[in-house]
Scaffold this motif. Sequence first.
Motif, PDB file in Angstrom:
ATOM      1  N   ILE A  92       1.518  -1.738   5.488  1.00 25.79           N
ATOM      2  CA  ILE A  92       0.388  -2.544   5.047  1.00 25.79           C
ATOM      3  C   ILE A  92       0.869  -3.553   4.002  1.00 25.79           C
ATOM      4  O   ILE A  92       1.909  -3.370   3.381  1.00 25.79           O
ATOM      5  CB  ILE A  92      -0.754  -1.689   4.444  1.00 25.79           C
ATOM      6  CG1 ILE A  92      -0.315  -0.960   3.176  1.00 25.79           C
ATOM      7  CG2 ILE A  92      -1.324  -0.724   5.457  1.00 25.79           C
ATOM      8  CD1 ILE A  92      -1.458  -0.304   2.425  1.00 25.79           C
ATOM      9  N   LYS A  93       0.076  -4.601   3.827  1.00 25.60           N
ATOM     10  CA  LYS A  93       0.383  -5.603   2.797  1.00 25.60           C
ATOM     11  C   LYS A  93       0.138  -4.995   1.427  1.00 25.60           C
ATOM     12  O   LYS A  93      -0.840  -4.277   1.215  1.00 25.60           O
ATOM     13  CB  LYS A  93      -0.511  -6.828   2.984  1.00 25.60           C
ATOM     14  CG  LYS A  93      -0.272  -7.908   1.956  1.00 25.60           C
ATOM     15  CD  LYS A  93      -1.180  -9.096   2.168  1.00 25.60           C
ATOM     16  CE  LYS A  93      -0.900 -10.153   1.096  1.00 25.60           C
ATOM     17  NZ  LYS A  93      -1.719 -11.344   1.286  1.00 25.60           N
ATOM     18  N   GLN A 144       2.410  -6.898   5.872  1.00 25.03           N
ATOM     19  CA  GLN A 144       2.538  -5.877   6.902  1.00 25.03           C
ATOM     20  C   GLN A 144       3.584  -6.338   7.911  1.00 25.03           C
ATOM     21  O   GLN A 144       3.561  -7.475   8.373  1.00 25.03           O
ATOM     22  CB  GLN A 144       1.200  -5.647   7.608  1.00 25.03           C
ATOM     23  CG  GLN A 144       1.260  -4.559   8.659  1.00 25.03           C
ATOM     24  CD  GLN A 144      -0.103  -4.306   9.285  1.00 25.03           C
ATOM     25  OE1 GLN A 144      -1.078  -4.983   8.999  1.00 25.03           O
ATOM     26  NE2 GLN A 144      -0.162  -3.321  10.145  1.00 25.03           N
TER      27      GLN A 144
END
Length: 175
Positions: A92-93, A144
């Motif tokens: 994920i970011k 991501q």
Amino acid sequence: MRSSLFLVVVLVCGLVSAQPSGLPERVQKLETDNNMLVKSRVAFAAALINNSTNQWTTVEAGGTDKTLEFKRVITNIGNGYDPATGYFTAPIKGLYYIQVTGVAGPNGELNAGMKKNGETIFAIYQKAGTQAGASNGVTLTLEQGDRLCVQLWAGQTIADQGRLSTFTGFLVFPM
């Protein structure tokens, strides 16, 4: 008394029947929040050599840079680290903290870099003799799918006993 009881029943039933339209949205929000919480749990730690005998093992880069495959996976929450390739892929970011520690091999010199999508972000360097260590770390915003690895630079060696040369990281917070 009966009229008061009737009024309470009518109010309660009216509130209950009025809430179902809002209830699915709240349940969905709770499920979304819980899903984000689960996805935001990311941490990995791996040692270069999967060795329980504490014997020194050396990895050599040869004439070209070598991507190190940290084989002894200690932690892999979120399954972002792949010991077969040596790459961590951000699930994920977010803002991550990444650290690399290494021990110089028999040539007495260690020079390696941590790369993000092929670009060197930081390096570790040691020229004090064999079994001397170097370490570096950074906070880094990752999208991501961004990929991190550690590359031993051409002509260099790195040593490990299964616990001294490591590649670690964790998500500080999602973005």
